[in-house]
Write a protein that holds these residues in place. Structure first.
Motif, mmCIF file in Angstrom:
data_model
loop_
_atom_site.group_PDB
_atom_site.id
_atom_site.type_symbol
_atom_site.label_atom_id
_atom_site.label_comp_id
_atom_site.label_asym_id
_atom_site.label_seq_id
_atom_site.Cartn_x
_atom_site.Cartn_y
_atom_site.Cartn_z
ATOM 1 N N GLY A 26 0.815 -1.209 0.000
ATOM 2 C CA GLY A 26 0.000 0.000 0.000
ATOM 3 C C GLY A 26 0.845 1.253 0.000
ATOM 4 N N ARG A 27 1.936 1.238 0.767
ATOM 5 C CA ARG A 27 2.812 2.418 0.800
ATOM 6 C C ARG A 27 3.477 2.649 -0.558
ATOM 7 N N ASN A 42 0.924 4.278 -2.744
ATOM 8 C CA ASN A 42 0.789 5.692 -2.363
ATOM 9 C C ASN A 42 1.970 6.505 -2.876
ATOM 10 N N LYS A 43 3.170 5.922 -2.813
ATOM 11 C CA LYS A 43 4.349 6.607 -3.328
ATOM 12 C C LYS A 43 4.232 6.831 -4.831
ATOM 13 N N ALA A 83 1.452 7.131 -6.494
ATOM 14 C CA ALA A 83 0.473 8.207 -6.662
ATOM 15 C C ALA A 83 1.106 9.578 -6.443
ATOM 16 N N GLU A 84 1.969 9.673 -5.441
ATOM 17 C CA GLU A 84 2.643 10.948 -5.151
ATOM 18 C C GLU A 84 3.561 11.368 -6.297
ATOM 19 N N GLU A 131 1.454 12.623 -9.078
ATOM 20 C CA GLU A 131 0.993 13.968 -8.705
ATOM 21 C C GLU A 131 2.106 14.997 -8.919
ATOM 22 N N ARG A 164 -6.205 9.159 -8.038
ATOM 23 C CA ARG A 164 -7.241 8.685 -7.106
ATOM 24 C C ARG A 164 -7.320 7.166 -7.084
ATOM 25 N N LYS A 219 -4.375 5.749 -5.065
ATOM 26 C CA LYS A 219 -4.564 5.980 -3.630
ATOM 27 C C LYS A 219 -5.693 5.120 -3.071
ATOM 28 N N TYR A 220 -6.751 4.960 -3.837
ATOM 29 C CA TYR A 220 -7.876 4.144 -3.388
ATOM 30 C C TYR A 220 -7.436 2.706 -3.123
ATOM 31 N N ALA A 223 -4.375 1.636 -2.758
ATOM 32 C CA ALA A 223 -3.343 1.601 -1.713
ATOM 33 C C ALA A 223 -3.991 1.338 -0.361
ATOM 34 N N GLY A 224 -5.144 1.932 -0.146
ATOM 35 C CA GLY A 224 -5.861 1.723 1.107
ATOM 36 C C GLY A 224 -6.425 0.329 1.272
#
Length: 481
Positions: free
Chosen positions: A72-73, A76-77, A79-80, A83, A113, A116-117, A119-120
């Motif tokens: 998940g991390r 998220n990375k 996604a960052e 971005e 999105r 990130k979705y 990732a959760g």
């Protein structure tokens, strides 16, 4: 000019030339000029990528031992990083695909999105304990399906990449992606972000190439456990047939001919705006586009008038210019297909209200086109046009509109514009489609599952249901005697 940074095949977190030495051009649809030469992956390259994905998926590998929360991390990375680079990615998408820059930016945000979705979700995928008969302890484990071949289309390149990668990586699968040959650039750039995010080698691999060579090789490879495909129904059928030889898991998001019903109690001007946007968005190159608009007879004439005004004010041109809302079609082949279907509409008696021609400028630009008085038997009423062509139909009763909405081989999406909740619920209950939109169209979210009935596909993407396509269920029973 947007700088193109990556043109090679991405395997094992490394960049490779094709083993055959072949390349193919990716073309700017706004100018019809070559952007860059891309390494053309074929069977040998696909097999090499699959081998890397198999190795990364082996029991005891870094990826398989990684905590779910760590997966998940990583998402998220990723996604960052998307971005961070969103401006460049949007410009690269516009260059390669031709969609207006604001729309490309919306696509990038949708991809962020999705990453990130999911990732959760990575550390929330779990089995159940089962009170089975006898002195036993039974439980289920949810495991990744394995090596996933993913084939994406050219109309929403980065969104489709995110829809495929995010659930696959959240569940612990490894992937080999084949981007569309028309739009490989953003997918290849994402390979660099995979490295930067810290994904282990072999978890994600990207092989650009043509469908009959690279795509077919991915489907045929016996070490691939699942194929996820978004594209035409024709190709989806071929993939399903070929994948059956090795009994691969298959999920397919295919074509559509989506109906939108406009009732007599809904504001005509607002309805015409919603219907036009639902049909024309992304140059009409959208699988769930509202290409069959059924309008109640009491407001039909005014609706036709408003639809023509809306189409005529659409600004068509360079997708990097701020005023542009419609860019070029993707390539010459698609342009000719659209024009041929427009001609069929004229010949079969539909009333051409506005548009209907290719624009007299360089690039694959087609006028926003509106047909009225369309009959359900016409080709433009039955075939997926995938262009900026709106078809308007007249109806008398909701029951008639429902019957005609269902009179198609497709079942991807449908919509109704009404101020009567009973009409909305009746339509939603009666129409066979994967998504039903009320008082809007194409209102999609990464939280909600998307996919089709009938010949619009198999399986679902996005939402919790999107995870299921990348999972196997294992039952463990322990005898307590």
């Amino acid at each position: 000019m947007v700088q193109v940074k990556y043109t090679k095949i991405f395997i094992n977190n490394e960049w490779h030339d094709s083993l055959s030495g072949k390349t193919f051009p990716t073309i700017n649809p706004s100018t019809e000029e070559k952007i860059a030469d891309i390494q053309a992956g074929e069977k040998a390259d696909v097999d090499k990528a699959v081998e890397a994905a198999v190795k990364a998926f082996k029991i005891g590998s870094e990826w398989r031992k990684m905590d779910a929360s760590a997966r998940g991390r990583l998402l998220n990375k990723l996604a960052e990083l998307v971005e961070r680079d969103q401006k460049y990615l949007a410009e690269l998408e516009t260059l390669d695909n031709g969609k207006p820059l604001p729309m490309a930016m919306n696509d990038i945000h949708a991809a962020i999105r999705a990453f990130k979705y999911y990732a959760g979700w990575a550390d929330k995928i779990h089995g159940k304990t089962i009170p089975a008969d006898g002195n036993v302890c039974s439980f289920t484990k949810i495991e990744p399906v394995g090596v996933c071949g993913q084939i994406i289309p050219w109309n929403f390149p980065l969104v489709m990449l995110a829809w495929k990668w995010a659930p696959a990586l959240a569940t612990g699968c490894t992937v080999v992606l084949k981007p569309a040959e028309q739009t490989p650039l953003t997918a290849l750039y994402m390979g660099s972000l995979i490295i930067e995010a810290g994904f282990p080698p072999g978890v994600v691999n990207i092989v650009p190439g043509y469908g009959p060579t690279a795509g077919a090789a991915l489907v045929d490879n016996p070490l691939v456990d699942k194929i996820a495909f978004t594209g035409s129904t024709e190709v989806g059928k071929l993939i399903s047939k070929n994948a059956s030889a090795t009994l691969k898991r298959v999920s397919l998001e295919l074509g559509g001919k989506s109906p939108l019903v406009v009732t007599e109690n809904f504001d005509v001007t607002m309805a015409a705006e919603i219907a036009s946007a639902g049909c024309m968005v992304n140059q009409g190159q959208t699988c769930c586009a509202a290409t069959r608009t059924f309008v109640h007879e009491s407001i039909y004439d005014e609706f036709v008038k408003q639809s023509a005004i809306i189409a005529q004010r659409r600004v068509v041109g360079c997708p990097f210019e701020a005023a542009t809302v419609q860019g070029p079609q993707i390539d010459a082949t698609q342009t000719e297909k659209i024009l041929e279907l427009i001609e069929s509409g004229k010949k079969q008696g539909a009333r051409l209200v506005t548009g209907g021609s290719r624009m007299k400028q360089k690039g694959y630009f087609i006028e926003p086109t509106v047909f009225a008085d369309v009959d359900d038997s016409m080709r433009i009423a039955k075939e997926e046009i995938f262009g900026p062509v709106q078809q308007l139909f007249k109806y008398k009763t909701l029951d008639e509109a429902i019957e005609r909405s269902n009179a198609t081989e497709y079942g991807l999406a449908a919509g109704i514009l009404t101020n009567d909740i009973n009409q909305a619920l009746k339509y939603a209950d009666s129409v066979r489609a994967g998504s039903i939109w009320v008082n809007g169209f194409m209102t999609m979210s990464c939280n909600t599952p998307f996919g089709g009935f009938k010949q619009s596909g198999i399986g679902r993407e996005m939402g919790e249901e999107g995870l299921h396509e990348y999972c196997e269920i294992k039952t463990v029973t322990i005898n307590m005697n």
